[in-house]
Design a protein around this motif. Structure first.
Motif, PDB file in Angstrom:
ATOM      1  N   ARG A 218     -14.338 -13.756  -1.342  1.00 20.79           N
ATOM      2  CA  ARG A 218     -13.383 -13.577  -0.256  1.00 20.79           C
ATOM      3  C   ARG A 218     -13.026 -14.943   0.327  1.00 20.79           C
ATOM      4  NH1 ARG A 218     -12.710  -8.902   2.904  1.00 20.79           N
ATOM      5  NH2 ARG A 218     -14.468  -8.005   1.749  1.00 20.79           N
ATOM      6  N   ILE A 219     -11.771 -15.120   0.733  1.00 21.78           N
ATOM      7  CA  ILE A 219     -11.342 -16.386   1.306  1.00 21.78           C
ATOM      8  C   ILE A 219     -10.277 -16.119   2.373  1.00 21.78           C
ATOM      9  CG2 ILE A 219      -9.427 -16.874  -0.281  1.00 21.78           C
ATOM     10  CD1 ILE A 219     -10.576 -19.787  -0.449  1.00 21.78           C
ATOM     11  N   ALA A 220     -10.224 -16.999   3.360  1.00 28.11           N
ATOM     12  CA  ALA A 220      -9.259 -16.834   4.445  1.00 28.11           C
ATOM     13  C   ALA A 220      -7.858 -17.189   3.961  1.00 28.11           C
ATOM     14  CB  ALA A 220      -9.644 -17.713   5.634  1.00 28.11           C
ATOM     15  N   SER A 221      -6.903 -16.330   4.312  1.00 29.26           N
ATOM     16  CA  SER A 221      -5.489 -16.580   4.033  1.00 29.26           C
ATOM     17  C   SER A 221      -4.741 -16.287   5.324  1.00 29.26           C
ATOM     18  CB  SER A 221      -4.984 -15.685   2.906  1.00 29.26           C
ATOM     19  OG  SER A 221      -3.603 -15.887   2.694  1.00 29.26           O
ATOM     20  N   GLY A 222      -4.419 -17.342   6.049  1.00 29.14           N
ATOM     21  CA  GLY A 222      -3.843 -17.156   7.379  1.00 29.14           C
ATOM     22  C   GLY A 222      -4.896 -16.594   8.313  1.00 29.14           C
ATOM     23  N   ARG A 223      -4.595 -15.482   8.964  1.00 31.03           N
ATOM     24  CA  ARG A 223      -5.544 -14.885   9.897  1.00 31.03           C
ATOM     25  C   ARG A 223      -6.369 -13.769   9.269  1.00 31.03           C
ATOM     26  NH1 ARG A 223      -2.184 -14.287  15.633  1.00 31.03           N
ATOM     27  NH2 ARG A 223      -1.725 -16.528  15.880  1.00 31.03           N
ATOM     28  N   THR A 224      -6.161 -13.513   7.996  1.00 27.74           N
ATOM     29  CA  THR A 224      -6.892 -12.438   7.331  1.00 27.74           C
ATOM     30  C   THR A 224      -7.741 -13.002   6.192  1.00 27.74           C
ATOM     31  OG1 THR A 224      -5.067 -12.003   5.780  1.00 27.74           O
ATOM     32  CG2 THR A 224      -5.081 -10.771   7.861  1.00 27.74           C
ATOM     33  N   ALA A 225      -8.717 -12.217   5.775  1.00 26.36           N
ATOM     34  CA  ALA A 225      -9.557 -12.581   4.633  1.00 26.36           C
ATOM     35  C   ALA A 225      -9.104 -11.774   3.429  1.00 26.36           C
ATOM     36  CB  ALA A 225     -11.020 -12.304   4.931  1.00 26.36           C
ATOM     37  N   VAL A 226      -8.950 -12.456   2.305  1.00 28.18           N
ATOM     38  CA  VAL A 226      -8.446 -11.827   1.086  1.00 28.18           C
ATOM     39  C   VAL A 226      -9.553 -11.834   0.030  1.00 28.18           C
ATOM     40  CG1 VAL A 226      -6.732 -11.973  -0.753  1.00 28.18           C
ATOM     41  CG2 VAL A 226      -6.111 -12.614   1.582  1.00 28.18           C
ATOM     42  N   VAL A 227      -9.784 -10.677  -0.613  1.00 23.70           N
ATOM     43  CA  VAL A 227     -10.690 -10.630  -1.763  1.00 23.70           C
ATOM     44  C   VAL A 227      -9.889 -11.050  -2.985  1.00 23.70           C
ATOM     45  CG1 VAL A 227     -12.147  -9.186  -3.224  1.00 23.70           C
ATOM     46  CG2 VAL A 227     -12.116  -8.820  -0.748  1.00 23.70           C
ATOM     47  N   VAL A 228     -10.196 -12.230  -3.509  1.00 26.22           N
ATOM     48  CA  VAL A 228      -9.411 -12.780  -4.614  1.00 26.22           C
ATOM     49  C   VAL A 228     -10.001 -12.457  -5.985  1.00 26.22           C
ATOM     50  CG1 VAL A 228      -8.364 -14.646  -3.281  1.00 26.22           C
ATOM     51  CG2 VAL A 228     -10.618 -14.996  -4.318  1.00 26.22           C
ATOM     52  N   GLU A 229     -11.271 -12.055  -6.001  1.00 23.62           N
ATOM     53  CA  GLU A 229     -11.914 -11.751  -7.285  1.00 23.62           C
ATOM     54  C   GLU A 229     -13.139 -10.894  -7.034  1.00 23.62           C
ATOM     55  OE1 GLU A 229     -15.013 -13.525 -10.440  1.00 23.62           O
ATOM     56  OE2 GLU A 229     -15.027 -13.630  -8.258  1.00 23.62           O
TER      57      GLU A 229
END
Length: 262
Positions: A218-229
């Motif tokens: 998981r990584i921060a993208s703007g103000r949200t956290a995105v599960v990238v893998e």
């Protein structure tokens, strides 16, 4: 150990791990093993003795060697830490020197429902997959199957993670470079029956159980956290056990006076 002895020992080890010789079963005699592998009888016996020393066999004088009822298990050490070396991030210190068997593959597939849910992808929708068969150096049999599942929109945003050569540090470095921040990971360990594909990949008997380590990145993208893998690593439950240290919480502190703190 001579090259011939090592060759026979490796072949027998692979056969035991593949289930050709099940726990409690007897191996052929040293004479028969010698004929089958084209070596001297003494060489075959040395290979048997080597596997006995490794815990794979039980040897009793004047009786056939038998596969140990409780084969030695390899520990997958998960200690709540991520490490890094010159290659990139890694999570299991025991498997640090391992490598891929064959060429890692890329593809597009529909992930299992629980993987889709972790990715935030609608069930039934395809994602990109990257698959590696991993094993210690010199082994011809995969010990683990590692599959990375990456949402198609993420691949479109970070094209390098879809390339055959993702560059130094692999996909995790590409994610951190693109999003400009650190990844965070969460793991879940579970067990289930193996699939027919996993039985072929790991060379384990039908109806075998597997351990599964599911790790979401998981990584921060703007103000949200995105599960990238989401990475799912599968291994034989008969050959591996998950091990990790127990850490003390502040409530369980110990004082130098020899007892628990107030």
């Amino acid at each position: 150990m001579t090259g011939a002895t090592q060759r026979v020992a490796d072949a027998l080890r692979d056969a035991i791990e593949a289930g050709t010789y099940p726990p409690g079963g007897a191996l052929p005699s040293s004479e028969d093993l010698a004929k089958a592998h084209g070596v001297a009888k003494v060489t075959a016996q040395k290979a048997v003795n080597q596997l006995a020393a490794e815990g794979y066999l039980t040897v009793v004088r004047r009786q056939p060697a038998r596969v140990a009822e409780g084969p030695r298990r390899l520990s997958v050490v998960r200690d709540r830490k991520v490490y890094r070396d010159q290659i990139g991030y890694y999570f299991d210190q025991n498997a640090k020197p391992w490598g891929a068997i064959g060429t890692p593959t890329r593809g597009v597939a529909t992930p299992p429902a629980h993987i889709a849910d972790l990715l935030g992808t609608p069930r039934g929708r395809d994602v990109m997959t990257r698959t590696r068969l991993m094993a210690p150096k010199g082994s011809k049999v995969a010990h683990q199957v590692a599959i990375s599942y990456i949402p198609v929109p993420v691949v479109a945003e970070v094209p390098a993670v879809g390339s055959s050569n993702t560059g130094p540090g692999g996909i995790y470095d590409r994610f951190e470079e693109h999003y400009g921040g650190p990844l965070e990971w969460r793991e879940t360990v579970s067990a289930r029956q193996s699939t027919s594909e996993e039985q072929t990949q790991l060379q384990i008997p039908a109806n075998s159980s597997v351990l599964v380590v599911t790790r979401e990145a998981r990584i921060a993208s703007g103000r949200t956290a995105v599960v990238v893998e989401v990475n799912e690593t599968t291994m034989s439950a008969a050959r591996f056990a998950v091990s990790y240290p127990i850490e003390r919480d502040s409530s369980a502190g110990w004082s130098s006076t020899g007892g628990p703190r107030d």
